[in-house]
Write a protein that holds these residues in place. Structure first.
Motif, mmCIF file in Angstrom:
data_model
loop_
_atom_site.group_PDB
_atom_site.id
_atom_site.type_symbol
_atom_site.label_atom_id
_atom_site.label_comp_id
_atom_site.label_asym_id
_atom_site.label_seq_id
_atom_site.Cartn_x
_atom_site.Cartn_y
_atom_site.Cartn_z
ATOM 1 N N LEU A 94 -39.243 -32.288 19.086
ATOM 2 C CA LEU A 94 -38.759 -33.401 19.902
ATOM 3 C C LEU A 94 -39.670 -34.622 19.774
ATOM 4 O O LEU A 94 -39.184 -35.760 19.758
ATOM 5 C CB LEU A 94 -38.655 -32.959 21.363
ATOM 6 N N ARG A 95 -40.982 -34.376 19.663
ATOM 7 C CA ARG A 95 -41.910 -35.498 19.494
ATOM 8 C C ARG A 95 -41.671 -36.225 18.176
ATOM 9 O O ARG A 95 -41.874 -37.441 18.075
ATOM 10 C CB ARG A 95 -43.358 -35.003 19.554
ATOM 11 N N LEU A 96 -41.229 -35.497 17.157
ATOM 12 C CA LEU A 96 -40.963 -36.115 15.849
ATOM 13 C C LEU A 96 -39.686 -36.957 15.848
ATOM 14 O O LEU A 96 -39.421 -37.665 14.883
ATOM 15 C CB LEU A 96 -40.870 -35.030 14.776
ATOM 16 N N GLY A 97 -38.900 -36.843 16.909
ATOM 17 C CA GLY A 97 -37.713 -37.700 17.008
ATOM 18 C C GLY A 97 -36.390 -36.983 16.978
ATOM 19 O O GLY A 97 -35.339 -37.639 16.990
ATOM 20 N N ALA A 98 -36.397 -35.638 16.922
ATOM 21 C CA ALA A 98 -35.136 -34.902 16.958
ATOM 22 C C ALA A 98 -34.483 -35.058 18.330
ATOM 23 O O ALA A 98 -35.165 -35.201 19.343
ATOM 24 C CB ALA A 98 -35.374 -33.424 16.657
ATOM 25 N N VAL A 99 -33.148 -35.020 18.348
ATOM 26 C CA VAL A 99 -32.443 -35.159 19.621
ATOM 27 C C VAL A 99 -32.305 -33.823 20.341
ATOM 28 O O VAL A 99 -32.024 -33.779 21.529
ATOM 29 C CB VAL A 99 -31.048 -35.795 19.426
ATOM 30 N N ASP A 100 -32.499 -32.721 19.574
ATOM 31 C CA ASP A 100 -32.373 -31.406 20.205
ATOM 32 C C ASP A 100 -33.040 -30.360 19.323
ATOM 33 O O ASP A 100 -33.357 -30.612 18.148
ATOM 34 C CB ASP A 100 -30.900 -31.048 20.437
ATOM 35 N N TYR A 101 -33.245 -29.156 19.906
ATOM 36 C CA TYR A 101 -33.901 -28.054 19.206
ATOM 37 C C TYR A 101 -33.248 -26.768 19.679
ATOM 38 O O TYR A 101 -33.367 -26.393 20.850
ATOM 39 C CB TYR A 101 -35.394 -28.058 19.525
#
Length: 296
Positions: A94-101
């Motif tokens: 999430l810190r890298l910019g993904a919207v979800d995991y």
């Protein structure tokens, strides 16, 4: 909802399950097993959403995400799909910019909803960018003629002074006896004439290198990147306006013409002087009988 989805996962079995499921939802699906090819592939297919595995040989999903989100114009949402369910892994994604995991094995109903949400967000961003472009056009383009306005001229002047834009010639184009056109035929006809002259100017200059502004009233400013053929360009504008045909009142006719002041003395450090020289040349053209070009 439609959309282009790129799935990046080194496990063919995972790719096959996701491809079949998302195809059943009528999405356009692209798959990729080799993460090293991801950057080039993304630029080629321009997906609306990326489903990205974390653990892959040679390059991880985290590294791919970092490269993508580091590009200024990248706005494609990324959802990580991973067997790593540790809190730190989720937070890093999430810190890298993904919207979800999402952690494997994931529920397909949940995945469906997550994909739908991400694509809605992408659509909103696209619409916002479109709206911003339209707003910028409203701010910097003259509503009547479609040429740039004085607000954009101010920006252009700063860019010239900073060396970000370069021009070698400027000309002021002014309608001859424009007040008579308004008085005899009305302002609607006058406005139409102004639009037609603006269209003529744009057709005679380079859309890639030159700029045209509505400077005020019936006066236009043109900045030419090259002084080569600038006199020929001015002459072609005069001749085209001479041939201008505009619908008038029954049994009435009117000839249209412009006067042009041209200067090649383009000092980027003093734009006021450039305008003054072009204005002075235009005044000379008008004082000499109009319908001509004067150079200073």
């Amino acid at each position: 909802m439609s959309g282009r989805i790129l799935i990046i996962d080194d496990e063919p079995h995972n790719l096959n399950i996701l491809r079949i499921f998302l195809n059943s939802l009528h999405y356009e699906i692209f798959t990729l097993e080799d993460g090293k090819e991801a950057i080039a592939m993304i630029k080629e297919i321009m997906p609306d959403l990326i489903l990205l595995d974390v653990m892959m040989p040679e390059i991880t999903g985290f590294e791919i995400c970092k490269q993508l989100t580091g590009e200024a114009d990248f706005d494609t949402p990324i959802i990580f799909l991973s067997a790593n369910a540790q809190k730190e892994d989720i937070l890093q994604g999430l810190r890298l910019g993904a919207v979800d995991y999402l952690t494997k094995p994931f529920d397909l109903d949940v995945l469906e909803r997550k994909v739908e949400i991400a694509l809605h967000q992408k659509a909103k961003i696209k619409n916002l960018k479109k709206d911003n472009k339209q707003l910028a056009k409203l701010v910097y383009v003259d509503a009547l003629t479609g040429l740039y306005n004085r607000a954009y001229l101010d920006i252009t002047i700063r860019m010239i002074e900073e060396g970000k834009k370069q021009f070698q010639a400027a000309m002021m184009v002014d309608m001859d006896y424009f007040k008579d056109i308004n008085d005899n035929f009305g302002h609607l006809v006058g406005d139409q004439v102004l639009r037609e002259v603006a269209t003529i100017i744009l057709s005679k200059i380079s859309s890639e290198h030159d700029l045209a502004f509505r400077y005020g009233g019936d006066e236009y400013l043109v900045l030419l990147q090259s002084e080569e053929n600038c006199v020929e360009i001015a002459d072609s504008i005069i001749k085209a306006v001479d041939s201008l045909k505009v619908s008038l009142a029954p049994n009435k006719s009117q000839e249209f013409s412009v006067s042009i002041g041209l200067t090649k003395n383009f000092d980027p450090t003093c734009f006021e002087q450039i305008i003054s020289q072009a204005d002075s040349a235009l005044l000379g053209a008008k004082n000499s009988g109009r319908h001509q070009i004067k150079i200073r």
